[in-house]
Write a protein that holds these residues in place. Structure first.
Motif, short mmCIF file in Angstrom:
data_model
loop_
_atom_site.label_atom_id
_atom_site.label_comp_id
_atom_site.label_asym_id
_atom_site.label_seq_id
_atom_site.Cartn_x
_atom_site.Cartn_y
_atom_site.Cartn_z
N ASP A 218 0.85 -1.19 0.00
CA ASP A 218 0.00 0.00 0.00
C ASP A 218 0.89 1.24 0.00
O ASP A 218 2.09 1.18 0.25
CB ASP A 218 -0.99 0.01 1.18
CG ASP A 218 -0.29 -0.01 2.54
OD1 ASP A 218 0.58 0.85 2.78
OD2 ASP A 218 -0.62 -0.88 3.36
N GLN A 219 0.27 2.36 -0.29
CA GLN A 219 1.02 3.60 -0.48
C GLN A 219 1.74 4.05 0.79
O GLN A 219 2.79 4.68 0.72
CB GLN A 219 0.06 4.70 -0.96
CG GLN A 219 0.76 5.98 -1.39
CD GLN A 219 1.51 5.86 -2.70
OE1 GLN A 219 1.27 4.94 -3.48
NE2 GLN A 219 2.43 6.78 -2.96
N SER A 220 1.20 3.71 1.96
CA SER A 220 1.86 4.13 3.21
C SER A 220 3.23 3.50 3.35
O SER A 220 4.15 4.11 3.90
CB SER A 220 0.99 3.78 4.41
OG SER A 220 0.82 2.38 4.53
N GLN A 221 3.40 2.28 2.85
CA GLN A 221 4.73 1.65 2.87
C GLN A 221 5.68 2.41 1.96
O GLN A 221 6.83 2.68 2.32
CB GLN A 221 4.62 0.20 2.43
CG GLN A 221 3.86 -0.70 3.39
CD GLN A 221 3.62 -2.07 2.77
OE1 GLN A 221 2.95 -2.20 1.76
NE2 GLN A 221 4.18 -3.10 3.40
N LEU A 222 5.22 2.75 0.76
CA LEU A 222 6.06 3.47 -0.18
C LEU A 222 6.43 4.85 0.35
O LEU A 222 7.54 5.34 0.13
CB LEU A 222 5.34 3.60 -1.52
CG LEU A 222 6.18 4.11 -2.69
CD1 LEU A 222 7.32 3.15 -2.99
CD2 LEU A 222 5.31 4.30 -3.92
N ALA A 223 5.51 5.48 1.08
CA ALA A 223 5.76 6.82 1.61
C ALA A 223 6.90 6.86 2.61
O ALA A 223 7.44 7.93 2.91
CB ALA A 223 4.48 7.37 2.24
N LEU A 224 7.31 5.69 3.13
CA LEU A 224 8.45 5.65 4.04
C LEU A 224 9.74 6.14 3.36
O LEU A 224 10.68 6.55 4.03
CB LEU A 224 8.65 4.23 4.57
CG LEU A 224 7.55 3.70 5.50
CD1 LEU A 224 7.79 2.23 5.82
CD2 LEU A 224 7.49 4.51 6.79
N LEU A 225 9.76 6.10 2.03
CA LEU A 225 10.93 6.60 1.31
C LEU A 225 11.15 8.09 1.55
O LEU A 225 12.26 8.60 1.33
CB LEU A 225 10.77 6.34 -0.19
CG LEU A 225 10.92 4.88 -0.64
CD1 LEU A 225 10.61 4.75 -2.12
CD2 LEU A 225 12.32 4.36 -0.35
N ARG A 226 10.16 8.80 2.02
CA ARG A 226 10.33 10.23 2.30
C ARG A 226 11.28 10.45 3.48
O ARG A 226 11.75 11.58 3.70
CB ARG A 226 8.99 10.89 2.57
CG ARG A 226 8.01 10.82 1.38
CD ARG A 226 6.82 11.73 1.60
NE ARG A 226 7.23 13.13 1.56
CZ ARG A 226 6.58 14.11 2.16
NH1 ARG A 226 5.50 13.84 2.90
NH2 ARG A 226 7.00 15.36 2.08
N HIS A 227 11.57 9.38 4.24
CA HIS A 227 12.50 9.47 5.36
C HIS A 227 13.91 9.04 4.97
O HIS A 227 14.78 8.93 5.82
CB HIS A 227 12.00 8.62 6.52
CG HIS A 227 10.64 9.02 7.01
ND1 HIS A 227 10.43 10.18 7.72
CD2 HIS A 227 9.43 8.43 6.88
CE1 HIS A 227 9.14 10.29 8.01
NE2 HIS A 227 8.51 9.23 7.51
N TRP A 228 14.12 8.79 3.70
CA TRP A 228 15.46 8.43 3.21
C TRP A 228 16.42 9.58 3.50
O TRP A 228 16.02 10.75 3.43
CB TRP A 228 15.38 8.17 1.71
CG TRP A 228 16.54 7.43 1.15
CD1 TRP A 228 17.75 7.95 0.79
CD2 TRP A 228 16.61 6.04 0.89
NE1 TRP A 228 18.57 6.98 0.30
CE2 TRP A 228 17.89 5.78 0.35
CE3 TRP A 228 15.73 4.98 1.04
CZ2 TRP A 228 18.31 4.51 -0.03
CZ3 TRP A 228 16.14 3.72 0.65
CH2 TRP A 228 17.41 3.49 0.13
#
Length: 372
Positions: A218-228
């Protein structure tokens, strides 16, 4: 956060990103559903795909033989290219490696999350530097790494229309890596005004048919990339994962005919299992529940544009083809991302030379096209 702590988090973030599209549950990767267009799996030759692997092998091998030792990640041609089934023989024609006549520009549309971690990669833009020596060019079209293909299609359209139109023949070769491929296809269908500026379209490990891994994500998992570390990616419209689901992509392809006036090409990643980096083994095994012929993110047959020319199968995993992690992060390159090497600069030149050869074939005599 101090630098030491930041560096310590990088391997953890890398592993996190590797499983973003893998999902954490165990439902079928392709669930039962009657909400699907009629589908069929058949040999490429019966689906309007022209097999040009023989000629591409001649071009890529010639480029590697001429330039390989002077470029990063040199590999023997027969190790870089995989042989799948009965590959047609080459043409036997010489390969021209001199200055470009058409001065094509590779306009690359990257994949999911690229704007989240591209700064961290510390890119040297070596592909562009390399092909400019021969009169080509390479640029990157900026799209939202976390947005839908429809959203990014508009960004592609706007970027192309901002370019000054030339009086000569179109020079843009749109190259879509991973999700960048469906982003490009949607742009071409939705915005016909850009077509006269495009010379050709190339899918490179493209998620043309989506990826079953997206069904359990789901998109919430992908949004974790914003913490890269160093990420500068906006949240976008939140539609990236939905755009990668096979049902979404198959329905879109069923409902939209691609513009017939443009030539399309497909380069497919088909790695030997031992050529997949350790960080991608988990997603490779998960996707293997559908078909072991995958690059850790996409099945090999989902990477082909309908009606395209098949250039070749590359013995590289999904990251090795376009995400040069090992070049700027040596520790990761020797541990988690341990098969990240691929002669990308030579590959870019070979792609442009094959496209140029095909485009010129209708207007040049064979003797002019292949000078001895």
């Amino acid at each position: 956060m101090c630098r030491a702590h930041g560096d310590a988090l990088i391997p953890l973030l890398l592993l996190l990103s590797a499983i973003i599209l893998s999902g954490c549950s165990t439902p079928p990767l392709i669930p039962y559903s009657t909400e699907t267009p009629p589908l069929v799996l058949m040999p490429a030759s019966q689906a309007g795909v022209q097999d040009k692997r023989g000629r591409f092998r001649e071009i890529f091998c010639a480029v590697l033989a001429k330039r390989g030792t002077a470029l990063p990640d040199d590999r023997p041609c027969n190790e870089a290219l995989a042989r799948v089934g009965a590959e047609p023989a080459g043409t036997g024609l010489p390969v021209t490696l001199g200055p470009s006549r058409l001065r094509l520009v590779a306009a690359v549309v990257p994949g999911v999350g690229w704007d989240c971690f591209s700064d961290w990669l510390d890119l040297k833009h070596s592909g562009a530097v390399h092909v400019r020596r021969f009169g080509y060019d390479q640029i990157t079209l900026q799209v939202d790494g976390l947005s839908s293909s429809a959203h990014n299609a508009r960004q592609i359209r706007d970027a192309i229309m901002r370019m000054a139109p030339g009086s000569e023949a179109p020079r843009l070769v749109l190259i879509g890596y991973s999700k960048g491929a469906p982003d490009i296809l949607e742009a071409l269908v939705s915005y016909p005004e850009i077509r006269t500026r495009v010379a050709a379209v190339v899918s490179v490990a493209g998620a043309v048919g989506g990826s079953p891994l997206a069904n359990n994500a789901d998109q919430s998992q992908l949004a974790l990339l914003r913490h890269w570390p160093g990420a500068r990616c906006p949240p976008g419209d939140g539609g990236a994962v939905e755009s990668l689901r096979p049902g979404t992509r198959q329905a879109w392809l069923a409902q939209h005919a691609l513009p017939s006036e443009l030539p399309y090409y497909s380069l497919v990643t088909f790695p030997q299992p031992e050529r997949i980096s350790s960080a991608l083994k988990s997603s490779y095994r998960k996707l293997s529940r559908v078909d072991a012929r995958n690059d850790s993110q996409v099945l090999f047959y989902d990477q082909v544009i309908p009606g395209s020319a098949l250039m070749g199968y590359l013995n590289a995993d999904h990251w090795a083809l376009a995400v040069p992690i090992a070049r700027s992060h040596g520790l990761l390159g020797s541990t988690l991302v341990d098969h990240n090497d691929f002669p990308r600069e030579a590959l870019l030149e070979a792609v442009l030379r094959m496209v140029e050869e095909d485009l010129a074939a209708d207007s040049l005599d064979v003797d002019d096209l292949h000078p001895l």
